[in-house]
Scaffold this motif. Structure first.
Motif, PDB file in Angstrom:
ATOM      1  N   HIS A 153       0.875  -1.176   0.000  1.00 13.86           N
ATOM      2  CA  HIS A 153       0.000   0.000   0.000  1.00 13.86           C
ATOM      3  C   HIS A 153       0.913   1.229   0.000  1.00 13.86           C
ATOM      4  CE1 HIS A 153      -3.389  -2.590   0.653  1.00 13.86           C
ATOM      5  NE2 HIS A 153      -2.775  -3.142   1.673  1.00 13.86           N
ATOM      6  N   GLY A 156      -0.188   3.974   2.226  1.00 12.32           N
ATOM      7  CA  GLY A 156      -0.883   3.530   3.438  1.00 12.32           C
ATOM      8  C   GLY A 156      -2.230   2.915   3.074  1.00 12.32           C
ATOM      9  N   ASP A 157      -2.795   2.091   3.976  1.00 11.07           N
ATOM     10  CA  ASP A 157      -4.013   1.312   3.673  1.00 11.07           C
ATOM     11  C   ASP A 157      -5.195   2.176   3.267  1.00 11.07           C
ATOM     12  OD1 ASP A 157      -2.425  -0.641   4.530  1.00 11.07           O
ATOM     13  OD2 ASP A 157      -3.583  -1.164   6.334  1.00 11.07           O
ATOM     14  N   ALA A 158      -5.302   3.377   3.857  1.00 11.83           N
ATOM     15  CA  ALA A 158      -6.496   4.208   3.654  1.00 11.83           C
ATOM     16  C   ALA A 158      -6.650   4.665   2.206  1.00 11.83           C
ATOM     17  CB  ALA A 158      -6.450   5.417   4.572  1.00 11.83           C
ATOM     18  N   ALA A 159      -5.551   4.702   1.460  1.00 10.80           N
ATOM     19  CA  ALA A 159      -5.610   5.246   0.090  1.00 10.80           C
ATOM     20  C   ALA A 159      -5.914   4.184  -0.968  1.00 10.80           C
ATOM     21  CB  ALA A 159      -4.279   5.923  -0.241  1.00 10.80           C
ATOM     22  N   THR A 160      -6.084   2.936  -0.586  1.00 12.85           N
ATOM     23  CA  THR A 160      -6.280   1.867  -1.571  1.00 12.85           C
ATOM     24  C   THR A 160      -7.525   2.130  -2.421  1.00 12.85           C
ATOM     25  OG1 THR A 160      -5.213   0.344  -0.088  1.00 12.85           O
ATOM     26  CG2 THR A 160      -6.542  -0.639  -1.834  1.00 12.85           C
ATOM     27  N   SER A 162      -8.485   4.539  -4.235  1.00 12.30           N
ATOM     28  CA  SER A 162      -9.188   5.799  -3.958  1.00 12.30           C
ATOM     29  C   SER A 162      -9.026   6.863  -5.050  1.00 12.30           C
ATOM     30  CB  SER A 162      -8.734   6.349  -2.615  1.00 12.30           C
ATOM     31  OG  SER A 162      -7.353   6.558  -2.651  1.00 12.30           O
ATOM     32  N   LYS A 194      -9.028   3.484  -8.667  1.00 13.83           N
ATOM     33  CA  LYS A 194     -10.392   2.944  -8.534  1.00 13.83           C
ATOM     34  C   LYS A 194     -10.720   2.022  -9.706  1.00 13.83           C
ATOM     35  CE  LYS A 194     -12.746   6.902  -6.395  1.00 13.83           C
ATOM     36  NZ  LYS A 194     -13.596   8.062  -6.697  1.00 13.83           N
TER      37      LYS A 194
END
Ligand SMILES: C[S@@+](CC[C@H](N)C(=O)[O-])C[C@H]1O[C@@H](n2cnc3c(N)ncnc32)[C@H](O)[C@@H]1O
Length: 266
Positions: A153, A156-160, A162, A194
């Motif tokens: 990632h 970081g995980d939050a941006a997967t 996106s 995405k």
């Protein structure tokens, strides 16, 4: 020289100078810069719906803003990411109008001329149009993110998954030291896009092996068209892959470049 299998430099943190890089590749609009900017203009014309109100990630952005000039009008936001905080700081200096920021005027002039399909020569782009575009780019560049293509990632995980658009210019073939690592990095970075998102990807081609940053000669993984096709298999939508090639004449150790667009599978 760092200790890897390659004969060229790979230690970005120790040896890559943001200003040395800018001075090496952005003192004039050479044929490579021109071809890449022309490709971006063509991409904006080919995929207006994908770019409209998009959040675009420019991954491995280095210290440069040239590739974002023609994306800025359509995108809602541009996130700039690089492995080196020093490269992001160089971009932010320009965004903040710092007095010693790098000058991008000749690139702005060429991009606006290309957008006019050559009806307005570089020298006739008006000061008002230049300033309006600069202001737009500054407004659209909202985030500056340290990222590492070697991580599963990278942001970081939050941006997967996106981003509506992910662009890459001369990054992964420079970041990787082997073709296997390059393939892994492709997978990692495209996980940020995405489903149905647009990939805009320019890279050095064929027997390109290294590039200068000041006195340092950095490693490049040589890439064939079949490497791109294989790396994107299963990631992109069938029939969406478009690849163009041009010879690079002005940079020693660089043979050519591929310019790629594709849509991620839905
Ligand atoms: C040849 S420069 C390209 C810079 C810019 N995209 C351009 O077109 O001018 C390669 C860039 O890859 C970045 N890079 C190196 N290793 C990386 C990694 N592991 N993850 C992300 N970027 C990396 C470098 O910091 C550098 O900015």
């Amino acid at each position: 020289m760092s200790t890897t299998a390659t004969q060229y430099e790979t230690d970005y943190k120790a040896k890559f100078g943001p200003r040395a890089y800018l001075n090496e590749y952005f003192q004039e609009v050479d044929q490579t810069n021109h071809n890449v900017m022309q490709f971006i203009v063509e991409t904006t014309e080919m995929y207006p719906a994908k770019l409209a109100n998009a959040t675009l990630l420019n991954f491995g952005c280095g210290p440069a803003i040239d590739t974002m000039i023609s994306f800025a009008p359509q995108c809602a936001e541009i996130h700039m990411s690089d492995y080196l905080a020093g490269n992001l700081a160089e971009v932010q200096q320009w965004v903040r109008h710092a007095p010693d920021a790098f000058h991008w005027e000749i690139f702005l002039r060429r991009a606006l001329s290309l957008e006019s399909h050559g009806t307005i020569p570089d020298a006739e782009v008006t000061q008002a149009d230049l300033e309006a575009r600069e202001a737009l780019i500054r407004q659209k560049m909202t985030q500056f993110l340290v990222g590492d293509a070697a991580q599963m990632h990278p942001l970081g995980d939050a941006a997967t998954a996106s981003y509506d658009v992910v662009s890459l210019f001369f990054c992964l073939e420079a970041a990787a030291t082997t073709i296997e690592q390059w393939r892994e990095m492709v997978k990692n970075v495209f996980s940020l896009l995405k489903p149905n998102g647009l990939l805009v990807w320019v890279m050095t081609a064929k027997q390109s092996k290294a590039y200068y940053v000041g006195d340092e000669l950095f490693n490049i993984v040589p890439l064939k068209q079949s490497d791109i096709e294989a790396a994107l298999e299963g990631i992109i939508a069938a029939d969406s892959l478009k690849i163009q090639y041009f010879d690079v004449v002005e940079h020693e150790h660089v043979e050519g470049a591929y310019m790629v667009t594709a849509l991620k599978a839905g």
